[in-house]
Design a protein around this motif. Structure first.
Motif, PDB file in Angstrom:
ATOM      1  N   VAL A  32       2.247   1.916 -17.237  1.00  0.00           N
ATOM      2  CA  VAL A  32       2.776   2.288 -15.932  1.00  0.00           C
ATOM      3  C   VAL A  32       2.419   3.747 -15.704  1.00  0.00           C
ATOM      4  CG1 VAL A  32       4.827   2.566 -14.528  1.00  0.00           C
ATOM      5  CG2 VAL A  32       4.659   0.630 -16.086  1.00  0.00           C
ATOM      6  N   ASP A  33       1.852   4.057 -14.531  1.00  0.00           N
ATOM      7  CA  ASP A  33       1.414   5.413 -14.251  1.00  0.00           C
ATOM      8  C   ASP A  33       2.542   6.414 -14.465  1.00  0.00           C
ATOM      9  OD1 ASP A  33      -1.044   4.466 -13.537  1.00  0.00           O
ATOM     10  OD2 ASP A  33      -0.621   4.432 -11.381  1.00  0.00           O
ATOM     11  N   SER A  34       2.211   7.551 -15.077  1.00  0.00           N
ATOM     12  CA  SER A  34       3.202   8.599 -15.283  1.00  0.00           C
ATOM     13  C   SER A  34       3.362   9.472 -14.042  1.00  0.00           C
ATOM     14  CB  SER A  34       2.805   9.469 -16.482  1.00  0.00           C
ATOM     15  OG  SER A  34       1.539  10.053 -16.272  1.00  0.00           O
ATOM     16  N   THR A  35       2.465   9.312 -13.084  1.00  0.00           N
ATOM     17  CA  THR A  35       2.568  10.057 -11.825  1.00  0.00           C
ATOM     18  C   THR A  35       3.902   9.757 -11.149  1.00  0.00           C
ATOM     19  OG1 THR A  35       0.191   9.812 -11.558  1.00  0.00           O
ATOM     20  CG2 THR A  35       1.445  10.485  -9.616  1.00  0.00           C
ATOM     21  N   ASP A  36       4.479  10.779 -10.533  1.00  0.00           N
ATOM     22  CA  ASP A  36       5.745  10.564  -9.843  1.00  0.00           C
ATOM     23  C   ASP A  36       5.509   9.676  -8.628  1.00  0.00           C
ATOM     24  OD1 ASP A  36       8.331  12.834  -8.632  1.00  0.00           O
ATOM     25  OD2 ASP A  36       8.217  10.652  -8.688  1.00  0.00           O
ATOM     26  N   LEU A  37       6.056   8.477  -8.678  1.00  0.00           N
ATOM     27  CA  LEU A  37       5.856   7.497  -7.612  1.00  0.00           C
ATOM     28  C   LEU A  37       7.025   7.454  -6.628  1.00  0.00           C
ATOM     29  CD1 LEU A  37       4.501   4.517  -9.775  1.00  0.00           C
ATOM     30  CD2 LEU A  37       3.180   6.128  -8.397  1.00  0.00           C
ATOM     31  N   LEU A  38       7.969   8.386  -6.735  1.00  0.00           N
ATOM     32  CA  LEU A  38       9.206   8.281  -5.970  1.00  0.00           C
ATOM     33  C   LEU A  38       9.275   9.218  -4.777  1.00  0.00           C
ATOM     34  CD1 LEU A  38      11.639   7.974  -9.019  1.00  0.00           C
ATOM     35  CD2 LEU A  38      10.768   6.125  -7.565  1.00  0.00           C
ATOM     36  N   GLY A  74       3.177   1.483  -8.162  1.00  0.00           N
ATOM     37  CA  GLY A  74       1.815   1.878  -8.489  1.00  0.00           C
ATOM     38  C   GLY A  74       0.982   0.641  -8.748  1.00  0.00           C
ATOM     39  N   ASP A  75      -0.300   0.834  -8.941  1.00  0.00           N
ATOM     40  CA  ASP A  75      -1.142  -0.344  -9.167  1.00  0.00           C
ATOM     41  C   ASP A  75      -0.911  -0.970 -10.538  1.00  0.00           C
ATOM     42  OD1 ASP A  75      -2.308   1.566 -10.759  1.00  0.00           O
ATOM     43  OD2 ASP A  75      -4.216   1.608  -9.677  1.00  0.00           O
ATOM     44  N   SER A  76      -0.126  -0.302 -11.382  1.00  0.00           N
ATOM     45  CA  SER A  76       0.139  -0.857 -12.707  1.00  0.00           C
ATOM     46  C   SER A  76       1.608  -1.117 -12.983  1.00  0.00           C
ATOM     47  CB  SER A  76      -0.416   0.074 -13.794  1.00  0.00           C
ATOM     48  OG  SER A  76       0.173   1.355 -13.691  1.00  0.00           O
ATOM     49  N   MET A  90      23.012   8.138 -14.339  1.00  0.00           N
ATOM     50  CA  MET A  90      21.703   7.900 -13.757  1.00  0.00           C
ATOM     51  C   MET A  90      21.012   6.769 -14.491  1.00  0.00           C
ATOM     52  SD  MET A  90      18.639  10.645 -13.415  1.00  0.00           S
ATOM     53  CE  MET A  90      17.035  10.179 -12.810  1.00  0.00           C
ATOM     54  N   VAL A  91      20.241   5.980 -13.760  1.00  0.00           N
ATOM     55  CA  VAL A  91      19.425   4.933 -14.358  1.00  0.00           C
ATOM     56  C   VAL A  91      17.960   5.259 -14.103  1.00  0.00           C
ATOM     57  CG1 VAL A  91      19.476   3.424 -12.317  1.00  0.00           C
ATOM     58  CG2 VAL A  91      19.050   2.439 -14.573  1.00  0.00           C
ATOM     59  N   ASP A  92      17.142   4.961 -15.085  1.00  0.00           N
ATOM     60  CA  ASP A  92      15.712   5.236 -14.999  1.00  0.00           C
ATOM     61  C   ASP A  92      14.998   4.062 -15.660  1.00  0.00           C
ATOM     62  OD1 ASP A  92      13.159   6.246 -15.104  1.00  0.00           O
ATOM     63  OD2 ASP A  92      13.696   8.141 -16.033  1.00  0.00           O
ATOM     64  N   LEU A  93      14.176   3.350 -14.904  1.00  0.00           N
ATOM     65  CA  LEU A  93      13.513   2.183 -15.487  1.00  0.00           C
ATOM     66  C   LEU A  93      12.078   2.081 -15.017  1.00  0.00           C
ATOM     67  CD1 LEU A  93      13.191  -0.426 -13.304  1.00  0.00           C
ATOM     68  CD2 LEU A  93      15.670  -0.440 -13.575  1.00  0.00           C
ATOM     69  N   ARG A  94      11.275   1.430 -15.858  1.00  0.00           N
ATOM     70  CA  ARG A  94       9.865   1.160 -15.558  1.00  0.00           C
ATOM     71  C   ARG A  94       9.522  -0.228 -16.042  1.00  0.00           C
ATOM     72  NH1 ARG A  94       6.136   6.227 -15.538  1.00  0.00           N
ATOM     73  NH2 ARG A  94       7.588   7.860 -14.941  1.00  0.00           N
ATOM     74  N   VAL A  95       8.739  -0.944 -15.259  1.00  0.00           N
ATOM     75  CA  VAL A  95       8.259  -2.274 -15.648  1.00  0.00           C
ATOM     76  C   VAL A  95       6.776  -2.347 -15.309  1.00  0.00           C
ATOM     77  CG1 VAL A  95       8.534  -4.755 -15.397  1.00  0.00           C
ATOM     78  CG2 VAL A  95      10.528  -3.268 -15.138  1.00  0.00           C
ATOM     79  N   ALA A  96       5.975  -2.742 -16.276  1.00  0.00           N
ATOM     80  CA  ALA A  96       4.533  -2.859 -16.063  1.00  0.00           C
ATOM     81  C   ALA A  96       4.214  -4.050 -15.173  1.00  0.00           C
ATOM     82  CB  ALA A  96       3.823  -3.006 -17.401  1.00  0.00           C
ATOM     83  N   GLY A  97       3.183  -3.923 -14.358  1.00  0.00           N
ATOM     84  CA  GLY A  97       2.784  -5.009 -13.465  1.00  0.00           C
ATOM     85  C   GLY A  97       2.415  -6.275 -14.206  1.00  0.00           C
ATOM     86  N   SER A  98       1.952  -6.122 -15.449  1.00  0.00           N
ATOM     87  CA  SER A  98       1.587  -7.290 -16.250  1.00  0.00           C
ATOM     88  C   SER A  98       2.788  -8.153 -16.610  1.00  0.00           C
ATOM     89  CB  SER A  98       0.879  -6.840 -17.529  1.00  0.00           C
ATOM     90  OG  SER A  98       1.705  -5.975 -18.290  1.00  0.00           O
ATOM     91  N   SER A  99       4.001  -7.629 -16.410  1.00  0.00           N
ATOM     92  CA  SER A  99       5.213  -8.391 -16.715  1.00  0.00           C
ATOM     93  C   SER A  99       5.520  -9.451 -15.660  1.00  0.00           C
ATOM     94  CB  SER A  99       6.404  -7.436 -16.828  1.00  0.00           C
ATOM     95  OG  SER A  99       6.183  -6.465 -17.820  1.00  0.00           O
ATOM     96  N   THR A 107      -0.209   2.099  -3.982  1.00  0.00           N
ATOM     97  CA  THR A 107       0.734   3.111  -4.452  1.00  0.00           C
ATOM     98  C   THR A 107       1.599   3.613  -3.302  1.00  0.00           C
ATOM     99  OG1 THR A 107      -0.795   3.803  -6.186  1.00  0.00           O
ATOM    100  CG2 THR A 107       0.914   5.372  -5.556  1.00  0.00           C
ATOM    101  N   GLY A 108       2.908   3.762  -3.576  1.00  0.00           N
ATOM    102  CA  GLY A 108       3.814   4.273  -2.557  1.00  0.00           C
ATOM    103  C   GLY A 108       5.256   4.156  -2.974  1.00  0.00           C
ATOM    104  N   THR A 109       6.154   4.537  -2.071  1.00  0.00           N
ATOM    105  CA  THR A 109       7.595   4.534  -2.331  1.00  0.00           C
ATOM    106  C   THR A 109       8.309   3.772  -1.229  1.00  0.00           C
ATOM    107  OG1 THR A 109       7.361   6.764  -3.277  1.00  0.00           O
ATOM    108  CG2 THR A 109       9.591   5.980  -2.831  1.00  0.00           C
ATOM    109  N   LEU A 110       9.240   2.910  -1.623  1.00  0.00           N
ATOM    110  CA  LEU A 110      10.060   2.163  -0.671  1.00  0.00           C
ATOM    111  C   LEU A 110      11.533   2.534  -0.860  1.00  0.00           C
ATOM    112  CD1 LEU A 110       8.522  -1.427  -0.960  1.00  0.00           C
ATOM    113  CD2 LEU A 110       8.040   0.309   0.789  1.00  0.00           C
ATOM    114  N   GLY A 111      12.276   2.552   0.239  1.00  0.00           N
ATOM    115  CA  GLY A 111      13.722   2.719   0.191  1.00  0.00           C
ATOM    116  C   GLY A 111      14.373   1.354   0.267  1.00  0.00           C
TER     117      GLY A 111
END
Length: 290
Positions: A32-38, A74-76, A90-99, A107-111
């Protein structure tokens, strides 16, 4: 071995003060990209599908701290980071697209209104496939489960608070607990009051849940031999029982709990997704002593 965790906070101890944290960088899914996607504009397209249980785990975790959140795409993979209104958890989570069964995104941010997504997921049965599709022109998210389509209006990203960053915090003790041991310690502590001490004793080679009431006290000990993994250091932190219980409940069922514990600094409570390439963690502010 000591561990540094990036946290978002304006204070390291709270009664009414605020805190939060970002991910532990060396433990997030690698693809998962480390770039800030938020903090980006909305993506032009998003289509993803997968087992409804995975989506439920994601949005149930976020709902323990907020009813609206920024969803980074992100694309990944996807990223969510959100704090409660007071800034105490606070909660912080990441899930890879392959999941996911399928994942195609710009790439972008949604509310996202988390509670409305959970409503849409609630009509599902175990093993159902959930399909998410973005209608960028109308700023809506469509969720289809077994022929039932729910259209959810998206929130403006700018209207959703973004947890700020702070420098790394040294968190020297790491404890791996079974979910049953975690539940027992929290339940025992909660019977005596709204706060408890979480202690790691390197000489005794144990961790302890310690709580006191008006007349009674309780200690729940877990020795090194009772733990899945143990990296001790002499630390103690006072915590709000309800915040830690909510975070524990927000982690996926049946997964081991990883606790990163420092001396009077935020607690990091972490778990991996059981059937996905991803992880989530909660960061919980310490309480000030009475």
């Amino acid at each position: 071995m000591s561990q540094s965790t990036a946290a978002s906070s304006t204070e390291t101890a709270t009664t009414d003060t605020e805190m939060g944290a970002s991910e532990t960088a060396d433990e997030t899914p690698a693809d998962v990209d480390s770039t800030d996607l938020l903090t980006l504009d909305a993506p032009q397209y998003l289509q993803m599908s997968g087992d409804v249980q995975l989506f439920d785990q994601i949005f149930s975790a976020v709902s323990t701290v907020t009813d609206k959140a920024r969803l980074g795409i992100g694309d990944s993979g996807i990223v969510i980071r959100a704090a409660d209104r007071q800034g105490h958890a606070m909660v912080d989570l990441r899930v890879a697209g392959s999941s996911f069964s399928s994942f195609d995104a710009a790439t972008g941010t949604l509310g996202v209104n988390v509670e409305r997504v959970r409503d849409a997921l609630s009509i599902s049965n175990a093993g159902d496939l959930a399909q998410f599709a973005l209608d960028a022109a109308n700023s809506t998210l469509e969720i289809d489960i077994d022929g039932i389509t729910r259209t959810i209006e998206l929130d403006s990203v700018e209207s959703l608070r973004y947890p700020v960053e702070m420098p790394d915090i040294d968190i020297p003790a790491t404890v791996h607990l079974s979910p049953d041991d975690m539940s027992l310690g929290l339940s025992a502590a909660d019977m005596l009051g709204d706060r408890f001490d979480l202690t790691v004793d390197s000489e005794a080679r144990e961790m302890r849940f310690v709580a006191s009431g008006d007349t009674d006290s309780m200690t729940y000990r877990r020795a090194k031999t009772d733990l899945i993994a143990f990296e001790p250091a002499d630390v103690e932190v006072k915590l709000d029982s309800s915040l830690v219980k909510s975070a524990h409940a927000g982690l996926p069922d049946g997964t081991n709990r990883v606790l990163h514990i420092g001396d009077g600094v935020p607690l990091v409570l972490r778990s991996e997704f059981p059937d996905a390439d991803g992880a989530m963690q909660f960061v919980i502010a310490p309480k000030l002593p009475n």
